[in-house]
Design a protein around this motif. Structure first.
Motif, PDB file in Angstrom:
ATOM      1  N   PRO A   4       0.706  -1.196  -0.065  1.00 48.02           N
ATOM      2  CA  PRO A   4       0.047   0.160   0.212  1.00 48.02           C
ATOM      3  C   PRO A   4       0.922   1.303  -0.105  1.00 48.02           C
ATOM      4  CG  PRO A   4      -0.965  -1.601   1.383  1.00 48.02           C
ATOM      5  CD  PRO A   4       0.652  -2.172   1.040  1.00 48.02           C
ATOM      6  N   VAL A   5       1.874   1.236   0.724  1.00 48.44           N
ATOM      7  CA  VAL A   5       2.848   2.600   0.909  1.00 48.44           C
ATOM      8  C   VAL A   5       3.447   2.645  -0.517  1.00 48.44           C
ATOM      9  CG1 VAL A   5       5.002   3.559   1.930  1.00 48.44           C
ATOM     10  CG2 VAL A   5       3.316   2.132   3.157  1.00 48.44           C
ATOM     11  N   ALA A   8       0.860   3.980  -3.103  1.00 46.89           N
ATOM     12  CA  ALA A   8       0.534   5.439  -2.580  1.00 46.89           C
ATOM     13  C   ALA A   8       1.679   6.289  -3.020  1.00 46.89           C
ATOM     14  CB  ALA A   8       0.321   5.642  -1.162  1.00 46.89           C
ATOM     15  N   GLU A 104      -0.914   6.199   4.449  1.00 46.03           N
ATOM     16  CA  GLU A 104      -0.489   4.781   4.392  1.00 46.03           C
ATOM     17  C   GLU A 104       0.684   4.610   5.297  1.00 46.03           C
ATOM     18  OE1 GLU A 104      -2.150   2.409   3.258  1.00 46.03           O
ATOM     19  OE2 GLU A 104      -3.271   3.230   1.786  1.00 46.03           O
ATOM     20  N   ARG A 107      -0.604   4.224   8.882  1.00 43.07           N
ATOM     21  CA  ARG A 107      -1.475   3.074   9.050  1.00 43.07           C
ATOM     22  C   ARG A 107      -0.259   2.080   9.343  1.00 43.07           C
ATOM     23  NH1 ARG A 107      -7.028   2.706   7.532  1.00 43.07           N
ATOM     24  NH2 ARG A 107      -6.873   0.369   7.253  1.00 43.07           N
ATOM     25  N   SER A 108       0.844   2.197   8.904  1.00 45.85           N
ATOM     26  CA  SER A 108       1.818   1.446   8.865  1.00 45.85           C
ATOM     27  C   SER A 108       2.508   1.301  10.231  1.00 45.85           C
ATOM     28  CB  SER A 108       2.847   1.455   7.875  1.00 45.85           C
ATOM     29  OG  SER A 108       3.684   2.424   8.047  1.00 45.85           O
ATOM     30  N   ASP A 116      -4.823   6.667  10.187  1.00 42.43           N
ATOM     31  CA  ASP A 116      -4.882   6.924   8.731  1.00 42.43           C
ATOM     32  C   ASP A 116      -5.400   8.697   8.424  1.00 42.43           C
ATOM     33  OD1 ASP A 116      -5.778   5.888   5.819  1.00 42.43           O
ATOM     34  OD2 ASP A 116      -7.109   7.260   6.416  1.00 42.43           O
TER      35      ASP A 116
END
Length: 438
Positions: A4-5, A8, A104, A107-108, A116
């Protein structure tokens, strides 16, 4: 680095194309159009894997990248053929793209929607400020006051985070276009606070918003909505406007916790453990928000209306909102509620039901806003304070009447709240005009 990172980051790279707009907005628009067209034909391979969201794998189409690029194209067309500036074009797209990347990353390291949202706001704010400055410098345009740029980026980041939270972060076009249109509106309004005042506004509103979330009086989206409304109240109105608004949020939020277990047992408690969401907050504060923008526009000479009228609309709507909230939250724990249209006994929680204790609490709520308004605004005066109280009680009564006749069948609770606060605002304005207070 997680997938996801990486994704993004790839979207952020595409978003950076918006910085071509200060040189030539048509070229920037064409670049995004090319990306959108190319994304339609990419169905597999490393590029597909880089940009693909979970739903894209299922559909074998880069729908996310297409939507992102098409939204940028729409803003590009608005830049070429309307008054939308390259500052807004670049600022909106870069803010969203890098806000997503920061979300992102958040969120990590954190967990849940709060991490988020916080990541998006911080990353979007920094990216939005940077992009606007770069766009203005590249375009050779005179730099506005720093507070104007910071306010635009802050509002864009808060609204973007809010809409992403409501949409679960999946739909780019409505978020990008909402940010763009908001920044466009703000660019037309003269923002006068100093940079220090804007910084104080940021710190105060974020602190209050986080406190509401920590005390579970607001959900993440409710917190973001409240922070946005409070920030706009400070920078476009002033600290007095913020004080009136925060009185509603603070007292109203705490009232939801009053004898909460008892309200749960009766089946009349606010959902989500009493934490108010964005729909509830907006239902009660949309009129107040519009009044703040109207005041700023009138004060800047953009519309030919006396600014003080918008102050009465603002105070009347919030007087209604607090009166209605206290009437509902306090009155619902007492027995013998009666329907306002027939005065017949009904079950607790029935739409349009009232108790004398709730009506008294509502009157105290309206009186609180009226007193606070009179103390903070010299232009309101004693008579104006009474007008605000009367407007709040009138709006609370409208809420009960509409609730008894239309709620559930034709209107949802948030719509009823909006109509009630609109009524309170209009009564405040009407009485102010009738009594020659404006």
């Amino acid at each position: 680095m997680s997938s996801p990172v990486r994704r993004a980051g790839a979207f952020a790279g595409v978003g950076t194309l918006a910085l071509v707009a200060p040189i030539d907005e048509r070229v920037a628009t064409a670049l995004f159009a090319v990306v959108a067209l190319a994304a339609v034909f990419v169905t597999d391979g490393p590029v597909f894997e880089l940009f693909a969201r979970p739903g894209d794998h299922r559909d074998e189409r880069l729908k996310g990248l297409v939507g992102f690029s098409v939204a940028a194209v729409v803003l590009g067309f608005l830049t070429s053929f309307t008054g939308l500036t390259v500052q807004v074009f670049a600022g909106s797209i870069v803010l969203y793209a890098y806000g997503n990347l920061a979300a992102e990353l958040g969120r990590s390291y954190g967990d849940g929607p709060f991490a988020d949202a916080a990541g998006f706001v911080v990353g979007g704010l920094l990216a939005g400020i940077s992009a606007q400055y770069i766009a203005l410098v590249l375009a050779g345009s005179p730099l506005p006051h720093a507070s104007q740029i910071v306010v635009m980026a802050t509002c864009g980041a808060l609204v973007g985070a809010l809409i992403r939270t409501v949409l679960l972060g999946r739909d780019d076009p409505p978020v990008i276009l909402s940010i763009g249109l908001l920044l466009w509106l703000l660019s037309e309004v003269t923002v006068t606070p100093s940079t220090v005042d804007v910084a104080i506004a940021l710190v105060v509103t974020v602190a209050v918003g986080y406190l509401s979330y920590a005390l579970e009086t607001a959900s993440v989206e409710g917190m973001l909505t409240g922070v946005f409304l409070a920030f706009v109240a400070i920078v476009l109105g002033g600290y007095a406007w913020f004080a009136v608004m925060i009185a509603f949020f603070g007292i109203g939020g705490l009232s939801t916790k009053y004898r909460f277990e008892e309200k749960q047992a009766r089946g009349v408690a606010e959902g989500n453990d009493g934490a108010r969401g964005s729909a509830n907050v907006l239902g009660n504060a949309t009129v107040a928000l519009a009044s703040v923008f109207g005041y700023a526009a009138a004060d800047a000479g953009l519309i030919d209306i006396a600014p003080l009228l918008f102050l009465f609309a603002f105070a009347g709507s919030l007087s209604t909102a607090l009166a209605d909230t206290l009437s509902s939250e306090i009155g619902s724990v007492f027995d013998d509620p009666r329907l306002i249209t027939t005065f017949k006994r009904v079950e607790p929680g029935t739409d349009g039901a009232v108790t004398w204790q709730g009506e008294l609490a509502g009157g105290i709520g309206a009186g609180t806003i009226g007193l606070l308004t009179g103390l903070l605004f010299a232009s309101i005066g004693t008579t104006g304070s009474i007008v605000v109280v009367v407007a709040g009680i009138a709006g609370m009564t409208v809420d009960s009447l509409v609730g008894a006749t239309l709620e559930g069948t034709y209107l949802a609770n948030q719509s009823v709240n909006f109509l009630a606060t609109l009524s309170g605002g209009l009564v405040g304005v009407g009485l102010a005009i009738g009594l020659a207070l404006v």
